[in-house]
Design an enzyme around this catalytic site. Sequence first.
Site, PDB file in Angstrom:
ATOM      1  N   SER B  17      85.987  -0.822 -15.217  1.00  0.00           N
ATOM      2  CA  SER B  17      85.568  -2.217 -15.054  1.00  0.00           C
ATOM      3  C   SER B  17      84.220  -2.458 -15.719  1.00  0.00           C
ATOM      4  O   SER B  17      83.595  -1.543 -16.240  1.00  0.00           O
ATOM      5  CB  SER B  17      85.508  -2.567 -13.561  1.00  0.00           C
ATOM      6  OG  SER B  17      84.678  -1.657 -12.885  1.00  0.00           O
ATOM      7  N   CYS B  18      83.807  -3.700 -15.669  1.00  0.00           N
ATOM      8  CA  CYS B  18      82.570  -4.161 -16.304  1.00  0.00           C
ATOM      9  C   CYS B  18      81.415  -3.216 -16.011  1.00  0.00           C
ATOM     10  O   CYS B  18      81.233  -2.857 -14.875  1.00  0.00           O
ATOM     11  CB  CYS B  18      82.233  -5.560 -15.785  1.00  0.00           C
ATOM     12  SG  CYS B  18      80.658  -6.203 -16.364  1.00  0.00           S
ATOM     13  N   PRO B  19      80.634  -2.787 -16.955  1.00  0.00           N
ATOM     14  CA  PRO B  19      80.586  -3.228 -18.354  1.00  0.00           C
ATOM     15  C   PRO B  19      81.327  -2.300 -19.316  1.00  0.00           C
ATOM     16  O   PRO B  19      81.173  -2.419 -20.522  1.00  0.00           O
ATOM     17  CB  PRO B  19      79.092  -3.159 -18.658  1.00  0.00           C
ATOM     18  CG  PRO B  19      78.641  -1.927 -17.923  1.00  0.00           C
ATOM     19  CD  PRO B  19      79.512  -1.859 -16.679  1.00  0.00           C
ATOM     20  N   MET B  20      82.113  -1.370 -18.778  1.00  0.00           N
ATOM     21  CA  MET B  20      82.669  -0.297 -19.601  1.00  0.00           C
ATOM     22  C   MET B  20      83.561  -0.749 -20.758  1.00  0.00           C
ATOM     23  O   MET B  20      83.422  -0.231 -21.865  1.00  0.00           O
ATOM     24  CB  MET B  20      83.412   0.713 -18.717  1.00  0.00           C
ATOM     25  CG  MET B  20      82.469   1.518 -17.856  1.00  0.00           C
ATOM     26  SD  MET B  20      81.151   2.241 -18.846  1.00  0.00           S
ATOM     27  CE  MET B  20      80.329   3.246 -17.657  1.00  0.00           C
ATOM     28  N   ASP B  44      91.169  -4.345 -16.809  1.00  0.00           N
ATOM     29  CA  ASP B  44      90.186  -5.269 -16.246  1.00  0.00           C
ATOM     30  C   ASP B  44      90.441  -6.681 -16.784  1.00  0.00           C
ATOM     31  O   ASP B  44      90.313  -6.928 -17.982  1.00  0.00           O
ATOM     32  CB  ASP B  44      88.781  -4.770 -16.646  1.00  0.00           C
ATOM     33  CG  ASP B  44      87.692  -5.768 -16.297  1.00  0.00           C
ATOM     34  OD1 ASP B  44      87.908  -6.581 -15.389  1.00  0.00           O
ATOM     35  OD2 ASP B  44      86.631  -5.714 -16.955  1.00  0.00           O
TER      36      ASP B  44
END
Lengths: 192, 81
Positions: B17-20, B44
């Site tokens: 999930s964010c920021p990946m 995501d």
Amino acid sequence: MSTDSHPSIDEDVDATELQELRERVAELEESVADAADDAGGKKMTIIATKGTLDMAYPPLILASTAAAFDWEVVVFHTFWGLDILHEDNSRNLKLSAVGNPNMPMPNALAALPGMDAMATKMMRKKIDENDTATIEELIDLSLAQGVDLQACQMTIELMDYDEDDFYDGVTTGVGAATALQHMAESDVQLLI
Amino acid sequence: MSSEYDTTETLDVKGQSCPMPVVKTKQAIDDLEAGDVLEVVATDSGSMSDIQGWAKGTNGVELLEQVEGEDTYTHYVKKTD
């Protein structure tokens, strides 16, 4: 307002001056166009002041994402924000059960011993289950992308920390003047 | 799932999930050559808006297409220079 009292442009500006002004306008227009083209050339400075598990995330998520935009990023960590960069402490950041009305328990209960530990454990479990990045991962990612993670020297001394306590790659020996200088040069400045 | 692009490489960020998704896309793009197309497979839902915003605000990349599958969101990003 009457314009009668002003000299006319023809009388006041000679041809050379006019030509110079035209060139200057063209120059400025070009530099504005360059600036607009340079989408990746932005700079962001974040001041990170909080050291709870929940508040450690926003600066690191924004910093690593901004670096992905090719922005130049500085995060200045001061007071409790310093714990985010402290290798041992960053692995043990805690959540406060008190003072957050969104917690599923009243403050009177949340203030009991062990409640912070319980709230932290629940949060860590959620982070793990959701595959949310850990603080350590985000620090490694940020450093690998060239984010300048800075540790406030005054706070290092105040908290009795050693420069070796921080992750490799963290900048030490910096203070408020450095932070202000970066903020003045930045397109985005945030205090978290 | 098929696409009309010759993808040079596929990046799997499923489950992350964010920021990946954005950060890993950027890292993968950095390792490619101009003209290459990166396929990013994410779960995501925020990656739809995030990859779009990132591509818009970043020099040297172009978002070719985003495909919303049953459980996945696939993005095709071209490195332009």
